[in-house]
Scaffold this motif. Sequence first.
Motif, PDB file in Angstrom:
ATOM      1  N   ALA A  94       0.839  -1.208   0.000  1.00 21.20           N
ATOM      2  CA  ALA A  94       0.000   0.000   0.000  1.00 21.20           C
ATOM      3  C   ALA A  94       0.871   1.254   0.000  1.00 21.20           C
ATOM      4  CB  ALA A  94      -0.940  -0.008   1.201  1.00 21.20           C
ATOM      5  N   GLU A  95       1.965   1.207   0.738  1.00 16.56           N
ATOM      6  CA  GLU A  95       2.889   2.344   0.770  1.00 16.56           C
ATOM      7  C   GLU A  95       3.514   2.583  -0.605  1.00 16.56           C
ATOM      8  OE1 GLU A  95       7.221   3.205   2.710  1.00 16.56           O
ATOM      9  OE2 GLU A  95       5.760   2.221   4.024  1.00 16.56           O
ATOM     10  N   THR A  98       0.833   3.955  -2.930  1.00 19.67           N
ATOM     11  CA  THR A  98       0.509   5.337  -2.597  1.00 19.67           C
ATOM     12  C   THR A  98       1.597   6.277  -3.117  1.00 19.67           C
ATOM     13  OG1 THR A  98      -0.725   4.658  -0.638  1.00 19.67           O
ATOM     14  CG2 THR A  98       0.024   6.934  -0.699  1.00 19.67           C
ATOM     15  N   ASP A  99       2.855   5.898  -2.923  1.00 20.37           N
ATOM     16  CA  ASP A  99       3.965   6.720  -3.440  1.00 20.37           C
ATOM     17  C   ASP A  99       3.869   6.855  -4.957  1.00 20.37           C
ATOM     18  OD1 ASP A  99       4.942   6.978  -0.866  1.00 20.37           O
ATOM     19  OD2 ASP A  99       6.612   5.569  -1.143  1.00 20.37           O
ATOM     20  N   CYS A 101       1.149   6.564  -6.855  1.00 19.94           N
ATOM     21  CA  CYS A 101       0.005   7.415  -7.188  1.00 19.94           C
ATOM     22  C   CYS A 101       0.357   8.888  -7.018  1.00 19.94           C
ATOM     23  CB  CYS A 101      -1.195   7.076  -6.300  1.00 19.94           C
ATOM     24  SG  CYS A 101      -1.998   5.516  -6.681  1.00 19.94           S
ATOM     25  N   ASN A 102       1.015   9.196  -5.900  1.00 23.31           N
ATOM     26  CA  ASN A 102       1.374  10.593  -5.642  1.00 23.31           C
ATOM     27  C   ASN A 102       2.347  11.140  -6.686  1.00 23.31           C
ATOM     28  OD1 ASN A 102      -0.305  10.775  -3.408  1.00 23.31           O
ATOM     29  ND2 ASN A 102       1.303  10.166  -1.983  1.00 23.31           N
ATOM     30  N   GLU A 134      -5.848   9.691  -7.664  1.00 26.93           N
ATOM     31  CA  GLU A 134      -6.269  10.265  -6.379  1.00 26.93           C
ATOM     32  C   GLU A 134      -7.188   9.302  -5.633  1.00 26.93           C
ATOM     33  OE1 GLU A 134      -6.058  15.060  -7.399  1.00 26.93           O
ATOM     34  OE2 GLU A 134      -7.909  13.958  -7.816  1.00 26.93           O
ATOM     35  N   ALA A 137      -5.130   6.259  -4.337  1.00 29.64           N
ATOM     36  CA  ALA A 137      -4.327   6.595  -3.155  1.00 29.64           C
ATOM     37  C   ALA A 137      -5.209   6.704  -1.919  1.00 29.64           C
ATOM     38  CB  ALA A 137      -3.561   7.890  -3.387  1.00 29.64           C
ATOM     39  N   SER A 138      -6.369   7.294  -2.079  1.00 30.25           N
ATOM     40  CA  SER A 138      -7.295   7.449  -0.955  1.00 30.25           C
ATOM     41  C   SER A 138      -7.857   6.094  -0.509  1.00 30.25           C
ATOM     42  CB  SER A 138      -8.431   8.381  -1.361  1.00 30.25           C
ATOM     43  OG  SER A 138      -9.381   8.494  -0.338  1.00 30.25           O
ATOM     44  N   ARG A 141      -5.536   3.672   1.590  1.00 32.38           N
ATOM     45  CA  ARG A 141      -5.045   4.114   2.897  1.00 32.38           C
ATOM     46  C   ARG A 141      -5.375   3.114   3.999  1.00 32.38           C
ATOM     47  NH1 ARG A 141      -6.996  10.185   2.048  1.00 32.38           N
ATOM     48  NH2 ARG A 141      -5.274  10.841   0.706  1.00 32.38           N
ATOM     49  N   LEU A 144      -2.534   0.812   4.778  1.00 37.63           N
ATOM     50  CA  LEU A 144      -1.248   1.351   5.239  1.00 37.63           C
ATOM     51  C   LEU A 144      -0.958   0.938   6.671  1.00 37.63           C
ATOM     52  CD1 LEU A 144      -1.349   4.946   3.728  1.00 37.63           C
ATOM     53  CD2 LEU A 144       0.179   3.089   3.066  1.00 37.63           C
TER      54      LEU A 144
END
Length: 144
Positions: A94-95, A98-99, A101-102, A134, A137-138, A141, A144
């Motif tokens: 997940a981390e 997320t990275d 996606c950002n 977006e 990533a949301s 979470r 995470l």
Amino acid sequence: MIEQDTIRLLRECDAGVRMGTASMEDVLSHVKNSAFRDYLAGCKAEHEALDNEIQALLDRYHDSGKEPNPLAKGMSWVKTNVKLGMDGSDNTIAELMTDGCNMGIKSLSQYLNQYQAADEDSKNLAKRLIGLEERMASNIRQYL
């Protein structure tokens, strides 16, 4: 100018969506939680569908698109495999996602601003891709 900016924006969207799809492919087999795995598989399918739309627009301009930067792709692969080798948990996945996606959101937003003369179809496609990143990533979470 419109056509050049349109093609450049579409190329960057193409490279970004390919990078995202490859990243998801790299981690899917490591995901332990079935709901998380199913969610990532669905996101991958959405990315692939969006890439088909990008390809159709690129075809209209007789352009073959853009592969992700080989160095960036290689670095991403190494980071993914090193982190998963140290800790293969869903939290780590997940981390990583997320990275990614950002980074995608940031890059695509910059390209959207840089290629302001691009046609509306291409801009809307870039905005849809940003929105997809977006939401992803949301939604991850919780892992995470």
